[in-house]
Design an enzyme around this catalytic site. Structure first.
Site, PDB file in Angstrom:
ATOM      1  N   ASP A  31      96.417  55.289  29.299  1.00  0.00           N
ATOM      2  CA  ASP A  31      96.407  55.956  30.594  1.00  0.00           C
ATOM      3  C   ASP A  31      97.870  56.044  31.029  1.00  0.00           C
ATOM      4  O   ASP A  31      98.629  55.091  30.867  1.00  0.00           O
ATOM      5  CB  ASP A  31      95.628  55.086  31.583  1.00  0.00           C
ATOM      6  N   ASP A  91      97.008  60.692  34.469  1.00  0.00           N
ATOM      7  CA  ASP A  91      96.399  60.533  35.790  1.00  0.00           C
ATOM      8  C   ASP A  91      96.762  61.716  36.688  1.00  0.00           C
ATOM      9  O   ASP A  91      97.901  62.180  36.678  1.00  0.00           O
ATOM     10  CB  ASP A  91      96.950  59.226  36.394  1.00  0.00           C
ATOM     11  N   HIS A  94      85.660  55.515  35.634  1.00  0.00           N
ATOM     12  CA  HIS A  94      85.835  54.386  36.548  1.00  0.00           C
ATOM     13  C   HIS A  94      85.940  54.799  38.010  1.00  0.00           C
ATOM     14  O   HIS A  94      86.159  53.956  38.870  1.00  0.00           O
ATOM     15  CB  HIS A  94      87.097  53.617  36.133  1.00  0.00           C
ATOM     16  N   ASP A  95      85.848  56.097  38.278  1.00  0.00           N
ATOM     17  CA  ASP A  95      85.936  56.574  39.662  1.00  0.00           C
ATOM     18  C   ASP A  95      84.605  57.092  40.189  1.00  0.00           C
ATOM     19  O   ASP A  95      84.523  57.483  41.359  1.00  0.00           O
ATOM     20  CB  ASP A  95      86.961  57.719  39.763  1.00  0.00           C
ATOM     21  N   GLU A 103      93.691  64.422  33.591  1.00  0.00           N
ATOM     22  CA  GLU A 103      92.660  64.215  34.618  1.00  0.00           C
ATOM     23  C   GLU A 103      92.836  65.310  35.667  1.00  0.00           C
ATOM     24  O   GLU A 103      93.872  65.373  36.343  1.00  0.00           O
ATOM     25  CB  GLU A 103      92.822  62.847  35.286  1.00  0.00           C
TER      26      GLU A 103
HETATM   27  C1  NOJ Z   1      92.919  58.683  39.446  1.00  0.00           C
HETATM   28  C2  NOJ Z   1      92.425  57.406  38.864  1.00  0.00           C
HETATM   29  O1  NOJ Z   1      91.394  57.670  37.969  1.00  0.00           O
HETATM   30  C3  NOJ Z   1      92.017  56.530  40.029  1.00  0.00           C
HETATM   31  O2  NOJ Z   1      91.333  55.380  39.609  1.00  0.00           O
HETATM   32  C4  NOJ Z   1      93.243  56.193  40.824  1.00  0.00           C
HETATM   33  O3  NOJ Z   1      92.876  55.464  41.973  1.00  0.00           O
HETATM   34  C5  NOJ Z   1      93.995  57.447  41.256  1.00  0.00           C
HETATM   35  N1  NOJ Z   1      94.095  58.423  40.207  1.00  0.00           N
HETATM   36  C6  NOJ Z   1      95.380  57.119  41.698  1.00  0.00           C
HETATM   37  O4  NOJ Z   1      96.172  56.828  40.583  1.00  0.00           O
END
Ligand code: NOJ
Length: 525
Positions: free
Chosen positions: A99, A195, A319-320, A258
């Site tokens: 990541d 990210d 994970h989000d 992402e």
């Molecule tokens: C996306 C990530 O997947 C998330 O977990 C994170 O809080 C934010 N970007 C900030 O980096």
């Protein structure tokens, strides 16, 4: 398949390192823990691991606040541990994707400490400083600007105030961050998941975002506005292309972005002449309603929007986002697995999905996630989908000898790996069979996706090349259906007992069941 880049036929497994396997009893997963579980991943049948951030970090956003792009946080281990892990990953024929978080650093990163030390510090312009804030809102709620007492200006943070945004208009920033990429590439890392790729560069005039007419009371403060000026700016594509060039200095490495955007805008991230991200993450299956009609539309729209030569990719969770088994229910999650594993291109599995892990209810006063703590009670919290991987039946499920940082949860405890391995009808066994089939049948990866249909609550499509042909049937309705089919045999089914069954003219598919039928003697004209 041999001619394809490795990542094109890969199934990637996302590891949230805090929650996969602890090796030192502190209740938090680590690199040695991951290393001790590589055989599990090989047995599962995945090809690559993507590990969420492991860099030194104050952990304000659990590693997405990086204080050193070229180190390892002691919580996760040492650089030697990392090197050993990478060697073992490669030794087992797997790939490793890291990541990478270029949009922002931690406020404890030496660059930011310098930047905020004075207005004339040489690194002042490495971050985004302004005399006055505009109306941009943080993704975690509240203004995206923080006033700095000492120097009397505001700095931009799209996330926490502990995560100041880098100024990607500054060539020195670009060079420094690209050097960090090279650091890992030289070590042999196989690629990056970048990210918030779509946020990396902002409007140079800092115009206010306009109001969002679709805002609903109860949504986060960011949803009040349309993110026109602080996201998806045209200049971002040049940056992505440059990032891609850095990876290409090292051969066949993969750049995954992402990006949460509507499909037409998402597609732009493949870049001009496909010189952008290899895989702009496709989050459509994370967002769509789980009905035959919606899935057919979603899959069809995505496939037809792909630029010529662009490689598709699919994912059910991360994970989000709330876990798939919690979003659509366990039974449908089985057919979602079958759907995922029969779609074309590169796939990503979120750890625990293969067990049928569900979200764990976290009491508000026990929330760790800053997204929940800053805007409590509106469903922003991400702890529920980040809970420890259950490996066995012991007290802490083999995850740790200590106290796990998040609770394991009874439902997840019950589907632990040991138990799942013993039950041929488990989700794990289903994933293993589907992964084996996909590996044995390249047509499921590269074949055409045709004959999409969503009649009577049943999603159907074919995967075919000149030689082989499979029909995928997913009953998303409430009743069993008889589906007309050509002659064939069931190659995979959510109901294990039906695998191997031959079919002719029609097949009965129970409610919530799904199957992949191998058509005999059928070729594509
Ligand atoms: C996306 C990530 O997947 C998330 O977990 C994170 O809080 C934010 N970007 C900030 O980096």
């Amino acid at each position: 398949m041999q001619d394809l880049s490795w990542w094109k036929h890969a199934v990637v497994y996302q590891i949230y390192p805090r929650s996969f396997q602890d090796s030192n009893g502190d209740g938090i997963g680590d690199l040695n823990g991951i290393r001790s579980r590589l055989d599990y991943l090989v047995g599962l049948g995945v090809d690559a691991v993507w590990i969420s951030p492991i860099y030194p970090s104050p952990m304000a956003d659990f590693g997405y606040d990086v204080a050193d792009y070229c180190g390892i946080d002691p919580m996760f281990g040492t650089m030697e541990d990392f090197d050993r892990l990478l060697e073992d990953v490669h030794g087992r024929g797997l790939r490793m994707i890291l990541d990478f978080v270029p949009n922002h650093t931690s406020d404890q990163h030496p660059w930011f400490i310098e930047s905020r030390s004075s207005r004339d510090n040489p690194k002042r312009d490495w971050y985004v400083w302004r005399d006055e804030p505009n109306n941009w809102q943080s993704h975690f709620g509240g203004s995206a600007w923080e006033f700095d007492e000492k120097t009397g200006q505001y700095y931009l943070h799209e996330f926490l105030k502990e995560q100041p945004d880098l100024n990607w208009r500054n060539p020195a920033v670009k060079e420094a961050v690209f050097e960090a990429l090279r650091f890992w590439l030289r070590k042999g890392v196989d690629g990056f998941r970048v990210d918030v790729m779509w946020l990396m560069i902002k409007d140079d005039r800092f115009r206010d975002n306009p109001p969002n007419p679709a805002y609903k009371v109860g949504q986060g403060s960011r949803e009040r506005l349309l993110p026109i000026y602080d996201a998806d700016r045209p200049e971002v594509h040049g940056l992505v292309a440059e990032m891609r060039d850095v990876l290409e200095e090292f051969g066949d490495r993969v750049l995954i972005g992402e990006i949460y955007l509507p499909v037409p805008r998402l597609m732009q991230y493949y870049g001009k002449e496909l010189r952008g991200a290899h895989l702009p993450f496709n989050f459509q299956l994370l967002q769509c309603a789980w009905t035959a009609d919606e899935l057919a539309r979603t899959i069809g729209d995505y496939m037809s929007a792909l630029p010529s030569g662009a490689w598709p990719n699919w994912v059910l969770g991360n994970h989000d986002k709330s876990r798939i088994a919690s979003r659509i229910g366990l039974k449908k999650a089985r057919s979602a697995a079958l759907l995922l594993l029969s779609l074309p291109g590169t796939l990503t599995i979120y750890y625990g999905e293969e067990l049928g892990m569900q979200d764990v209810l976290i009491r508000p006063d026990e929330a760790h996630d800053p997204a929940e703590r800053r805007q409590p009670g509106i469903g922003m919290g991400r702890d529920p989908e980040r809970t420890p991987m259950p490996w066995d039946n012991s007290r802490q499920c083999g995850f740790t000898e200590g106290m796990p940082w998040l609770p394991i949860g009874d439902a997840n405890r019950a589907v632990n790996v040991d138990w799942s391995r013993k039950d041929p009808g488990s989700m794990l066994a289903l994933y293993q069979r589907l992964l084996r089939l996909r590996r044995a049948e390249p047509v499921l990866v590269v074949g055409q996706l045709t004959e999409m249909d969503a009649s009577d609550g049943v999603l159907q499509f074919a995967r075919a090349d000149g030689k082989r042909r499979f029909r995928v049937i997913i009953n998303l309705g409430e009743e069993a259906r008889r589906i007309p089919v050509e002659a064939g045999a069931i190659a995979a089914c959510t109901d294990l007992d039906r695998e191997g069954e031959t079919v002719n003219e029609a097949v009965r598919v129970e409610a919530a069941d799904a199957m992949i039928i191998e058509m005999v003697g059928a070729t594509l004209a």
